[in-house]
Design an enzyme around this catalytic site. Structure first.
Site, PDB file in Angstrom:
ATOM      1  N   HIS A 153       6.206   6.282  13.832  1.00 35.49           N
ATOM      2  CA  HIS A 153       7.051   5.439  12.970  1.00 35.49           C
ATOM      3  C   HIS A 153       8.213   6.251  12.411  1.00 35.49           C
ATOM      4  O   HIS A 153       8.267   7.471  12.582  1.00 35.49           O
ATOM      5  CB  HIS A 153       6.220   4.850  11.823  1.00 35.49           C
ATOM      6  N   HIS A 198       2.172   0.634   9.450  1.00 29.84           N
ATOM      7  CA  HIS A 198       3.638   0.543   9.450  1.00 29.84           C
ATOM      8  C   HIS A 198       4.188   1.073  10.765  1.00 29.84           C
ATOM      9  O   HIS A 198       3.666   2.004  11.366  1.00 29.84           O
ATOM     10  CB  HIS A 198       4.283   1.245   8.252  1.00 29.84           C
ATOM     11  N   HIS A 214      12.344  10.589   7.861  1.00 29.27           N
ATOM     12  CA  HIS A 214      11.497  11.305   8.822  1.00 29.27           C
ATOM     13  C   HIS A 214      11.142  10.472  10.044  1.00 29.27           C
ATOM     14  O   HIS A 214      11.208   9.252  10.027  1.00 29.27           O
ATOM     15  CB  HIS A 214      10.210  11.815   8.164  1.00 29.27           C
ATOM     16  N   HIS A 246      -1.820   9.602   1.893  1.00 29.73           N
ATOM     17  CA  HIS A 246      -1.003   8.555   1.277  1.00 29.73           C
ATOM     18  C   HIS A 246      -1.897   7.503   0.627  1.00 29.73           C
ATOM     19  O   HIS A 246      -2.968   7.172   1.171  1.00 29.73           O
ATOM     20  CB  HIS A 246      -0.183   7.822   2.345  1.00 29.73           C
ATOM     21  N   TYR A 255       4.082  16.908   6.024  1.00 26.88           N
ATOM     22  CA  TYR A 255       5.523  16.827   6.276  1.00 26.88           C
ATOM     23  C   TYR A 255       6.100  18.224   6.436  1.00 26.88           C
ATOM     24  O   TYR A 255       5.744  19.140   5.676  1.00 26.88           O
ATOM     25  CB  TYR A 255       6.247  16.155   5.108  1.00 26.88           C
ATOM     26  N   GLU A 265       6.854  14.291  10.399  1.00 30.73           N
ATOM     27  CA  GLU A 265       5.528  14.069   9.805  1.00 30.73           C
ATOM     28  C   GLU A 265       4.522  14.012  10.940  1.00 30.73           C
ATOM     29  O   GLU A 265       4.844  13.530  12.032  1.00 30.73           O
ATOM     30  CB  GLU A 265       5.500  12.725   9.051  1.00 30.73           C
TER      31      GLU A 265
HETATM   32 FE   LIG Z   1       5.713   8.405   7.487  1.00 30.19          FE
END
Ligand SMILES: [Fe+2]
Length: 307
Positions: A153, A198, A214, A246, A255, A265
């Site tokens: 993503h 996501h 990112h 997260h 990261y 990431e």
């Molecule tokens: Fe991300």
């Protein structure tokens, strides 16, 4: 798959300051393979379990960043339909001919309300993952670096967040998995065209458009994220933050930066999304927990360093 035929994040073009250093990073550290170089000096790479020719394209430039991100759609008919719908929404649509990128069909490019350039395409040569389609093994020989199976993503920032979110949800058919709101201001939107939590994240910027935060690569397990952290330590890669988890997406993450300053990431886990799931809400007073659940605060670099 989204209701309108967008399959997945397909490729992005990253600007890098020093091609040799960038290629070393994306091959030896991340673990991608080079699949081609074109007459413009662009280098094409893919992760091992991606079937299509490339997902990352590198271009040498004076400033780092991302020229465009692209999503693959399920057919040429879908591409034509979505191009018209995006134009009707109010974006100027440009058509790039087949072959402008190696092994890639016609692309439709438009600038979204947050200033980013987004592309759709239906065709890219499938080169496979080296395992074949009959009695395949679980992974190919010769894996290296962090060994992500795929690019996962992007996170991008801009001023006109509601416009980009409306385009992605109402025109391109993405589902809205999570959001952060500050009273009536939309601060962040996490959108999915698949069962992933996501496929793209939009974050509010109060001053600048077209900012790139990112590109993420998927890892299969938390142990693989920890191993990626070992590689970051061992090879002196510039670390941003992590390994940690997260709140949003529940993913496990670390990261770091490529040699040009583009943030990368590696990400594992996360729940499975279906379109009937209500959008999860996070409030600004819990923003720290939303982004980095155990640490419960954001580091300045994560908030301010973008390309
Ligand atoms: Fe991300």
């Amino acid at each position: 798959m989204s209701m309108t035929g967008v399959l997945r994040p397909g490729h992005c073009l990253l600007r890098v300051l020093d091609m040799e250093a960038a290629v070393k990073h994306y091959t030896e550290i991340i673990g991608l393979d080079i699949t081609g170089r074109d007459d413009k000096g662009r280098v094409y790479l893919k992760a091992w379990d991606e079937l299509d020719h490339h997902s990352i394209i590198l271009r040498e430039a004076d400033i780092p960043g991302c020229d465009f991100i692209a999503f693959k759609v399920d057919s040429k008919a879908t591409l034509e339909r979505l191009a018209k719908d995006v134009e009707k929404f109010g974006c100027i649509v440009n058509y790039l001919p087949a072959g402008e990128l190696m092994e890639t069909g016609e692309r439709v490019r438009f600038q979204i309300p947050t200033g980013h350039h987004v592309e759709l395409y239906a065709e890219k040569k499938q080169v496979g993952n080296g395992l074949g389609n009959v009695n395949p093994g679980p992974w190919p020989d010769g894996l290296h670096g962090m060994q992500p199976p795929r690019m996962d993503h992007w996170q991008i920032h801009g001023i006109e967040l509601p416009g980009s979110v409306e385009l992605f949800t109402k025109v391109l058919g993405f589902g809205w998995t999570e959001r952060v709101k500050d009273d009536n201001t939309l601060m962040a939107a996490f959108l999915s065209c698949s069962t992933k939590p996501h496929d793209i994240a939009f974050i509010k910027d109060f001053e600048l458009q077209d900012r790139f935060h990112h590109v993420a690569f998927y890892l299969n397990t938390w142990e693989e994220v920890l191993r990626a952290a070992d590689i970051i330590g061992k090879k002196n890669v510039s670390l941003d933050i992590g390994p940690t988890r997260h709140g949003i997406t529940r993913g496990q993450t670390i990261y770091f930066f490529d040699p040009s300053g583009n943030r990368n990431e590696v990400f594992s886990g996360g729940y499975m999304y279906y379109p009937d799931m209500p959008t999860i809400e996070w409030t600004m007073d819990e923003l720290g927990r939303a982004i980095f659940y155990p640490i419960r605060e954001l580091n300045e670099r994560f908030l301010t360093v973008m390309t």
